[in-house]
Every structure is written in structure tokens, then in C-alpha cells.
Design an enzyme around this catalytic site. Structure first.
Site, short mmCIF file in Angstrom:
data_model
loop_
_atom_site.label_atom_id
_atom_site.label_comp_id
_atom_site.label_asym_id
_atom_site.label_seq_id
_atom_site.Cartn_x
_atom_site.Cartn_y
_atom_site.Cartn_z
CG ASP A 171 -1.72 1.22 1.41
OD1 ASP A 171 -1.92 1.92 0.40
OD2 ASP A 171 -2.14 1.50 2.55
CG ASP A 184 -6.04 3.10 0.56
OD1 ASP A 184 -5.13 2.24 0.68
OD2 ASP A 184 -6.73 3.23 -0.47
CG ASP A 219 -7.18 -12.69 -13.09
OD1 ASP A 219 -8.01 -13.42 -13.64
OD2 ASP A 219 -6.60 -12.99 -12.03
CG ASP A 261 -11.91 -15.72 -12.83
OD1 ASP A 261 -11.21 -15.98 -11.85
OD2 ASP A 261 -13.15 -15.62 -12.78
CD GLU A 320 -10.04 -20.30 -11.39
OE1 GLU A 320 -10.00 -20.41 -10.18
OE2 GLU A 320 -10.89 -19.59 -11.97
CG HIS A 362 -6.41 -15.27 -5.73
ND1 HIS A 362 -5.96 -15.95 -6.83
CD2 HIS A 362 -7.70 -14.96 -5.98
CE1 HIS A 362 -6.94 -16.04 -7.72
NE2 HIS A 362 -8.01 -15.45 -7.23
C1 GLC Z 1 -11.85 -17.53 -9.75
C2 GLC Z 1 -10.98 -16.59 -8.95
C3 GLC Z 1 -11.64 -16.33 -7.64
C4 GLC Z 1 -12.97 -15.70 -7.90
C5 GLC Z 1 -13.82 -16.52 -8.86
C6 GLC Z 1 -14.97 -15.73 -9.38
O1 GLC Z 1 -11.98 -18.76 -9.17
O2 GLC Z 1 -9.70 -17.13 -8.80
O3 GLC Z 1 -10.87 -15.54 -6.79
O4 GLC Z 1 -13.67 -15.53 -6.71
O5 GLC Z 1 -13.09 -16.95 -9.98
O6 GLC Z 1 -14.51 -14.75 -10.27
#
Ligand code: GLC
Length: 574
Positions: free
Chosen positions: A30, A34, A107, A207, A261, A346
Site C-alpha cells: 500500500d 489507505d 486477469d 478466470d 483456470e 489467492h
Molecule cells: C476464480 C478466482 C476467484 C474468484 C472466482 C470468481 O476462481 O480465482 O478468486 O472468486 O473466480 O470470479
């Protein structure tokens, strides 16, 4: 740096040779106090990344968003969220990375938008051309169109008063699913992809790709499935054609890397995408190997179990079912032309807590790093893995932020399946995505040096001991180990391209494999356990081996028949 060993026979691609570092911007650094990480904060740390030696940054979403799912709910694909900075800040980050030879991967959320996206607002009003941008169904306000459950808990449908119809959301209710059957949606998304590529980015992490196509007619799902309906919203009938179209019309014109993903996906299904040339998918995040982690608590409460295996997530349970883990990893190595090598991100707990142990935190962290950086595929390091960050402990619902965990806990409480947070604490602490989202630990300053203000999620209590500052100078630190491993991978082509062969498949403690190129052979021997391990006679000649890397003192010159310390990791040139 020593030049790469030449070997013309390899199918060379920059994205195969790259080591990727994943940044979750909210938790990285950061710059303005904030309490939320931002783009300028990342710019401040580019020298750190350069020093670490990574080649690519995958930046989790920084687009304009109401942040119902920390940016995976996009309100405008072409602008930057105020909390992260401005378009100028983003361009500066891109340039500063590129100046150091680090590529930038964005992403790309294809499956859904925010309900505050202009398309959804128009769709809800049934404006000309927009009515079918999302999945809408008629029905009584108290009766969802089918029995599908959201991946975040509760029904996958919400009733929209404005339109007087239901809309589908596989994730949060603020993340309505785009209807990819509508040609205009496909055109819009292709334009988004092109827009970013024209701004000089180097690829996309895509994603939730497996969910883009749904079974025609959206039929009820098998009620015994979890979540209900998943068989109809993973790998629907048109997924391949959507991806092929995106590739043919946009992606194929660029030298961009792609990683898709794919949750709820078998290795065979992943292979269909990775091994086919026409859909533009270079590699897939497929999750089977993560399910073999040491903590097996699940969200299944219907059978009267409490979802806990009796261990706290932060505890020292350690230990995974190693033969099973090896089997799954080896299957992926065999079936996939190219693999994405990852243990964390994450969305999952910290890898030391999941696959290693706190009692050998440093050594298990560097063992995991050795695995990541010596397998065949493109390695992904999630922020903090390179300093051995661990899980934290969540003691109440208020301490959580992650909508997936909160949504599931609230659904269990509402349905009366459990009566209190204490009953779900085991599974929450084993599974919560918040473990990975606590601030990056830079120093022993307040809040781990992540912010001068109050962090949006508290730093892990162990930050005074576990941070970049203390590890920077230590030659034996986790960070130093990662640097050496990254350097090793960059020096030895065989670690990128060489064949993989598993040795001693049934051994309960030792994970040993050889990587064979045309000119070189490398042997990796890992004691993936908290006790000393006797290495069996390996099926390769090791008497003349050169030790390239070890994470513990007294590593044997010849590993065959030797003893490795708990979580000892060794790499040899044969
Ligand atoms: C993917 C992301 C995740 C998100 C989900 C919906 O799995 O990695 O963090 O919540 O998609 O977009």
C-alpha cells in the site's frame, strides 16, 4: 548469468521458460496509507521482483469494481479501480516491469461481470440488444428456475425486481453470468481482449473458464452433487467453440501467453484444451493435486460430521498422502503437453500450512519451492511463498472477508445445519481464502510494513519473524533459497523442457524424479516428511552426481541409500 544450454530439439516458447509471480494487489503493498494495496505500491517493489529473478507478473484484477469479490466483479473492463490507482499508474507499472524484462499478464474474467456493469444495467432494463446478455428466466419470486447452487453457497439465482425475472450467478449475487450464446457478448469480450493486448500486455490468466458454457435448457442438477448443478455448469457443450473463436479472432494474432483456470475439471478434460492447438490455451490450472493437501476438511455437513479432521489449520499436522500426491502429479505430467506448476494462489490456504509444516517452516517452504521450480511446466509463485508465509487463525465470522467462506458459513447457519461459528471453525480455518490474502510481509514494522494505515485484513501475527527484511540478508533464508532455485531453473534448460520420470513411486516419505534432456539429466530428491528419510536405491547412477542445490546442511554427495533431513530437498546433476 550462465547462458542457457543450447538444445535445438526443444519446442521453445518464452512462456515455457518463464517463472510467473502472482500478485494479489489488494494485499501486496500500500503506497498511500489507505490500508489497501495499490499499483504504485507494486511499482515500489519492482526491484524486489527483479532481484528475485521472476520473468512474468500475473496481476489479479485491478479493473473498476465495487469489490464484492475483490475485483473479480468487474464494473468496467477498460478502466482501473480508484483504490488501485489510475490508468497512468497502470501504464507506469507495465513500463517499469518491461524495462526490467518482466512481462505482464492480466486477469481476464470471461464468465461474469459485476451487476453494476453497464451491460447488466441495460440488460435488466431489457434495452435493445442487451436483453440476452445474461441468463434471465421468468418465474415466481419465491421459486428459482432450477435447483443450482452457487459456488459461493446458497442458490445460483437471484430475483431482480426491476426486470421481474431471475438471473443466474455461479458466484456472488453481484457477479451475474454472461450469456456467451449471445453473439454480441462474444464480440464485446473479444474487443476487451484486443483492447488490453493493444496496450502492450503479454497475456492472460483466464478466470473460471470451465463455467462459460452451460447445458442447454439449464436443467435441474443431481441433488446429491455439491454444489448442485455443477455437472451442468462445468464444461458445457460450447466451451471449446467459444475459446476457439476467441483464439481465431483475437488471441492468435499476438504472442500472448494464456493460462485457463478450470475448476471442476478432470486431467483428461484439461488435456483436451492444452493438447489441442486451436483454442489458444497454453496451460490450465487443474486442481487435483491440491486436493491431496494435508488438511482434508470439507464443507460437507449433511452426514452429521463437523467438517473437521481434528486439526487446526495453523497446527503442525503436516504430512500429505505422498504416494497419492505423486500419482496425481505424475498423471498430469504424463497427460498434459504442458502444465501450470502451482501449489498456491489467492483462493487456497498457504502452501507451507497445506503441504509442509510450521515446525519445519523454512525447510518445508524451500522444499515446496524446489518442487515448483524443478517440474516440467511453467512454475507459479504466489506472493509470500518465497518467504514461507503461513496460514493465520480466524476465530469469528467477523474476522473473515472472503465472500466464498462467509457465504458458505451463512448458508449453513441459515439452513440450521450448524448453530454457531465454532462448529465450522475447523473447516473455515482449513479452507478460507483469506489465509492467502493477509498482507505481504515486508518488514517488522507495524502491519508487516504493508501499509502506514490500518490494513483491510490484519497481517499474520508471525510477521516480526517472517518477512522480506529479515530474509534479505540471510544466506540460509527461504528467500535466498528461492533466489537460488530460480537461478538454477534459468540456467538449466533440462529443468524447463526435460522429460519427467518418477522414481520410487510408493515411497511414503521420498519424492524423487529425474528430468532428462538431450544433453543433461537432473535428479531431484525430496524428503517430503517431518522425519529423517532413508532414500532407497534409486534406479539411476548417482555415484558421480554433482549437488546443484540443497536446503539443508550435510546434504549427501550421493543420495542413493543416504539419509535426508526432515523436509530436506536436493537437486543433482547426473
Ligand atoms: C476464480 C478466482 C476467484 C474468484 C472466482 C470468481 O476462481 O480465482 O478468486 O472468486 O473466480 O470470479
Amino acid at each position: 548469468m550462465t547462458p542457457r544450454t543450447a538444445d535445438a530439439a526443444f519446442d521453445r516458447q518464452w512462456w515455457k521458460e518463464a517463472i510467473v509471480y502472482q500478485i494479489y494487489p489488494r494485499s501486496f503493498n500500500d503506497s498511500d496509507g489507505d490500508g489497501i494495496g495499490d499499483l504504485r505500491g507494486i511499482v515500489e517493489k519492482v526491484d524486489y521482483l527483479d532481484d528475485l529473478g521472476v520473468d512474468v507478473v500475473w496481476l489479479c484484477p485491478v479493473y473498476d469494481s465495487p469489490m464484492a469479490d475483490n475485483g473479480y466483479d468487474i464494473r468496467d473492463f477498460r478502466s482501473i479501480a480508484d483504490t488501485y490507482g489510475s490508468v497512468d499508474d497502470w501504464e507506469r507499472l507495465r513500463d517499469v516491469l518491461h524495462e526490467r524484462g518482466i512481462r505482464l499478464v492480466m486477469d481476464l474474467v470471461l464468465n461474469h461481470t459485476s451487476d453494476e456493469h453497464e451491460w447488466f444495467r441495460r440488460s435488466r432494463r431489457e434495452e435493445d440488444g442487451y436483453a440476452d446478455y445474461y441468463h434471465w428466466r421468468e418465474g415466481e419470486p419465491d421459486e428459482p428456475p432450477n435447483n443450482w447452487e452457487s459456488i459461493f453457497g446458497g442458490p445460483a439465482w437471484s430475483y431482480d425486481e426491476a426486470r421481474g425475472e431471475w438471473y443466474l450467478h455461479l458466484f456472488d449475487e453481484k457477479q451475474p453470468d454472461l450469456n456467451w450464446r449471445t453473439p454480441a457478448v462474444r464480440e464485446e469480450m473479444k474487443a476487451v481482449v484486443e483492447w488490453w493486448l493493444e496496450r502492450g500486455i503479454d497475456g492472460f490468466r483466464m478466470d473460471a473458464v470451465s463455467h462459460m458454457s452451460k447445458t442447454d435448457g439449464l436443467p435441474d442438477g443431481d441433488p446429491s452433487n455439491s454444489p448442485v448443478g455443477a455437472e451442468h455448469y462445468s464444461h458445457g457443450p460450447r466451451l471449446e467453440s467459444y475459446l476457439a473463436e476467441l483464439n481465431a479472432d483475437v488471441l492468435s494474432a499476438y504472442d500472448a501467453m494464456t493460462v485457463a483456470e478450470m475448476g471442476m475439471t478432470t486431467v483428461d478434460q484439461a488435456a483436451d484444451y492444452v493438447n489441442a492447438a486451436d483454442n489458444g490455451i497454453h496451460m490450465v490450472f487443474q486442481f487435483d493435486h491440491l486436493d491431496v493437501g494435508g488438511h482434508t476438511e470439507d464443507w460437507e455437513f449433511d452426514d452429521g460430521t463437523d467438517g473437521s479432521d481434528g486439526d487446526d489449520a495453523g497446527s503442525d499436522a503436516g504430512g500429505i498422502d505422498l504416494p497419492e500426491f505423486k500419482r496425481v502429479v505424475t498423471e498430469k505430467q504424463r497427460e498434459l503437453d504442458w502444465d501450470a506448476i502451482f501449489l498456491g494462489n489467492h483462493d487456497v490456504p498457504r502452501i507451507v500450512s497445506q503441504f509442509g509444516t510450521n515446525s519445519y517452516r523454512e525447510r518445508s517452504a524451500t522444499l515446496l519451492g524446489t518442487f515448483l521450480l524443478t517440474m516440467r511446466g511453467t512454475p507459479y509463485i504466489y506472493q509470500g511463498e518465497e518467504i514461507g508465509m503461513t496460514n493465520t487463525e480466524f476465530e469469528s465470522l467477523d474476522a473473515l472477508d472472503d465472500p466464498k467462506t462467509v457465504g458458505r458459513v451463512e448458508a449453513l447457519l441459515e439452513d440450521g445445519v450448524v448453530d454457531s461459528f465454532e462448529e465450522v471453525a475447523g473447516v473455515v480455518n482449513a479452507r478460507s481464502r483469506d489465509h492467502a490474502r493477509t498482507p505481504m510481509q515486508w518488514s517488522d514494522d507495524p502491519h508487516a510494513g504493508f501499509t502506514g494505515g490500518e490494513p483491510w485484513l490484519p497481517a499474520n501475527e508471525n510477521y516480526p519473524a517472517v518477512n522480506v527484511g529479515v530474509q534479505r540478508s540471510g544466506e540460509e533464508s527461504v528467500l535466498a533459497g528461492y533466489r537460488r532455485l530460480i537461478d538454477l531453473r534459468q540456467r538449466f534448460d533440462v529443468l524447463v523442457y526435460g522429460d519427467y520420470e518418477l522414481l520410487a513411486p510408493d515411497h511414503e516419505q521420498v519424492y524423487a524424479y529425474v528430468r532428462t534432456g538431450n544433453a543433461e539429466t537432473v535428479l531431484v530428491v525430496l524428503n517430503w516428511s517431518a522425519s529423517p528419510a532413508h532414500v532407497p536405491d534409486l534406479d539411476v547412477a548417482t555415484d558421480d552426481a554433482d549437488l546443484l542445490f540443497a536446503n539443508a546442511a550435510d546434504a549427501p554427495a550421493d543420495p542413493s541409500g543416504a539419509t535426508l533431513q526432515p523436509y530436506g530437498a536436493t537437486v543433482y546433476l547426473l
